[in-house]
Design a protein around this motif. Structure first.
Motif, PDB file in Angstrom:
ATOM      1  N   ASN A  76       0.807  -1.227   0.000  1.00 46.33           N
ATOM      2  CA  ASN A  76       0.000   0.000   0.000  1.00 46.33           C
ATOM      3  C   ASN A  76       0.840   1.277   0.000  1.00 46.33           C
ATOM      4  OD1 ASN A  76      -2.301  -1.608   0.111  1.00 46.33           O
ATOM      5  ND2 ASN A  76      -2.357  -1.579   2.369  1.00 46.33           N
ATOM      6  N   SER A  77       2.141   1.149   0.005  1.00 47.24           N
ATOM      7  CA  SER A  77       2.983   2.352   0.027  1.00 47.24           C
ATOM      8  C   SER A  77       3.029   2.988  -1.357  1.00 47.24           C
ATOM      9  CB  SER A  77       4.395   1.995   0.484  1.00 47.24           C
ATOM     10  OG  SER A  77       5.003   1.087  -0.415  1.00 47.24           O
ATOM     11  N   SER A  78       3.375   4.260  -1.372  1.00 46.75           N
ATOM     12  CA  SER A  78       3.488   4.978  -2.643  1.00 46.75           C
ATOM     13  C   SER A  78       4.769   4.561  -3.371  1.00 46.75           C
ATOM     14  CB  SER A  78       3.505   6.490  -2.389  1.00 46.75           C
ATOM     15  OG  SER A  78       4.597   6.830  -1.550  1.00 46.75           O
ATOM     16  N   GLU A  79       4.866   4.963  -4.623  1.00 50.94           N
ATOM     17  CA  GLU A  79       6.027   4.623  -5.428  1.00 50.94           C
ATOM     18  C   GLU A  79       6.963   5.813  -5.531  1.00 50.94           C
ATOM     19  OE1 GLU A  79       4.861   3.157  -9.234  1.00 50.94           O
ATOM     20  OE2 GLU A  79       4.529   1.117  -8.505  1.00 50.94           O
ATOM     21  N   LEU A  80       8.233   5.563  -5.246  1.00 46.39           N
ATOM     22  CA  LEU A  80       9.233   6.601  -5.454  1.00 46.39           C
ATOM     23  C   LEU A  80       9.434   6.844  -6.940  1.00 46.39           C
ATOM     24  CD1 LEU A  80      11.851   5.447  -2.790  1.00 46.39           C
ATOM     25  CD2 LEU A  80      10.192   7.297  -2.585  1.00 46.39           C
TER      26      LEU A  80
END
Length: 505
Positions: A163-167
């Protein structure tokens, strides 16, 4: 606990030399050295031996110097900003994550390396410890060794990653990283790779940062030792993950650790710097006054200090002036470019004096930020004065250019190239081409007289024959005019004068 640690570190950054010496002496530490050494020693003391007694000493020293400290600390550490200074060596959460293995031996579990502490990294915030620092153990006398460790991810950890964002495409901001350092219990350890390192995760080799090429002759390439992202090769489930490390056994002892981290970008670190570490203009003026009054490195009284408005990193005008609290100079560099460069190639070195510039010691200069708003793009340098004020310094070339443009001539300008009424320039007159000195003198005199009839006597001091060809002054010749008309014109050579005519300049 973490908030109090950040608060104590911010207090230590504002201490003077006497305050730092008092703090270090109260905790049984050496109080000798330069200010930057004392600040670094005090910060390491706060990080490694944080205790209520130490916090009490720091608070007392800070309140002695800054009686109204509460407002400053509130501005320095607002509650809405997340703290990025985690406690070192967090213990694993829960006991149901599976058994940790090293070198393929399931039991007994090797004990963690004795008090090995890895240095906190600004771009990595520890969320959980999956494997604490554990020493790599050689199995035989071979130079090339192979060690294994096993760990499992919980359901909540898997969800954090997914669920984390993408760098950037394919790279999540929440990652599982592998860190390797020397096995040393003294102080905090930086990441250090062993020779011939290779990392294999679940039967697939992952990328390990290579060497930086060196442009200097005779200097070996340097390898950036940073955490190794092993997330793309993991089983994002409760299935066991196996990491195999190949390393060279050449006498050094190494420890390996695995963490679940949140990776920050340079923009996120910049936002934290703006909210948590801005030095007020008044405090900057105090620092300038102290340096001008008590500069031990100067044998002559200093009346001003010059500071460039150009960033030494990119040779452009400063946008957000930043410097290190432990540096003695007042020259700043651009905070945005500095963080971007360390995001790609982490060196954390001051571009002005080449001394260590860790993120926790960076501060934005509030006074220089105001000066940049009040100056124009053409003003590239200022000077701080003893009273805390400043003045712009103009470039010497610009001063000379302004001086030349403002200078007016002291005499009237006479244009000597205005043609006369008869079509001749006053600087040219017809001459006799017969080669006779007497007739030539008469012709010159006659030409001068006829030219003077136009309204003033003109004396031609540069006799040549160009006027006869260009203007055809045959009407003003002497008695040799007929001869000169019958005879052909003399041949001209390479230069525009008669062969027999010698002009004295």
């Amino acid at each position: 606990m973490a908030a109090e640690l950040v608060e104590a570190m911010n207090m230590v950054k504002s201490f003077r030399v006497s305050d730092l010496q008092t703090l270090l002496a109260s905790m049984g530490r050496s109080k000798s050295g330069l200010k930057q050494d004392l600040v670094g020693r005090a910060l390491r003391l706060v990080q490694t031996e944080y205790s209520p007694e130490l916090l009490k000493n720091v608070r007392q020293l800070y309140e002695t110097r800054f009686p109204k400290a509460s407002a400053w600390l509130a501005a320095r550490r607002p509650e809405s900003v997340p703290v990025t200074y985690p406690a070192l060596n967090t213990s694993p959460r829960g006991t149901g994550q599976g058994t940790d293995y090293l070198n393929g031996i399931p039991k007994p579990v090797p004990p963690p390396a004795a008090e090995v502490k890895l240095v906190p990294l600004p771009f990595y915030h520890n969320l959980e410890t999956l494997l604490p620092p554990t020493e790599l153990i050689a199995q035989n006398s071979e130079k090339l060794q192979e060690s294994q460790c096993v760990f499992e991810l919980t359901t909540s950890q898997v969800e954090q990653i997914r669920n984390s964002s993408e760098l950037r495409p394919g790279m999540k901001s929440v990652q599982v990283v592998l860190r390797i350092c020397y096995t040393d219990s003294i102080g905090v350890q930086e990441d250090q790779y062993p020779p011939n390192i290779a990392v294999k995760v679940n039967q697939s080799y992952c990328h390990v940062p290579g060497y930086y090429p060196s442009n200097k002759p005779g200097v070996e390439p340097r390898r950036p030792c940073r955490p190794v992202n092993i997330t793309p090769w993991l089983h994002l489930s409760t299935v066991t993950n196996r990491v195999t490390i190949t390393w060279g056994n050449f006498g050094k002892r190494y420890s390996v650790a695995v963490y679940l981290v949140r990776v920050f970008t340079s923009g996120e670190l910049f936002n934290q710097l703006k909210h948590c570490s801005v030095e007020s203009p008044d405090r900057c003026r105090e620092r300038i006054q102290d340096k001008l009054r008590f500069d031990p490195e100067s044998e002559i009284a200093t009346t001003g200090l010059r500071v460039s408005l150009i960033c030494p990193l990119v040779k452009m005008r400063l946008g957000v002036p930043c410097r290190v609290l432990t540096c003695a100079h007042l020259q700043c560099f651009d905070a945005v470019f500095f963080l971007q460069m360390n995001e790609k190639k982490p060196t954390w070195t001051c571009p002005v004096c080449d001394k260590p510039a860790p993120f926790e010691l960076l501060t934005i200069d509030g006074l220089l930020s105001e000066i940049l708003k009040e100056t124009t793009e053409d003003e590239e340098e200022i000077e701080y004065l003893t009273d805390g004020s400043w003045r712009p310094i103009r470039d010497d070339k610009e001063k000379d250019r302004d001086r030349e443009s403002s200078r007016s001539p002291d005499y009237p300008v006479v244009d000597i190239c205005v043609p006369e009424a008869n079509g001749h320039s006053p600087a040219h007159s017809s001459t006799n081409q017969s080669g006779k000195s007497g007739s030539g003198g008469a012709s010159a005199g006659t030409g001068g007289t006829s030219a003077g009839s136009g309204g003033g006597a003109v004396v031609d001091l540069t006799l040549d024959d160009s006027s006869e060809e260009e203007g055809g002054g045959g009407a003003e010749d002497s008695e040799d005019t007929d001869d000169s008309q019958d005879s052909p014109a003399p041949k001209r050579g390479r230069y525009d004068y008669d062969k027999d005519l010698v002009t004295a300049y």
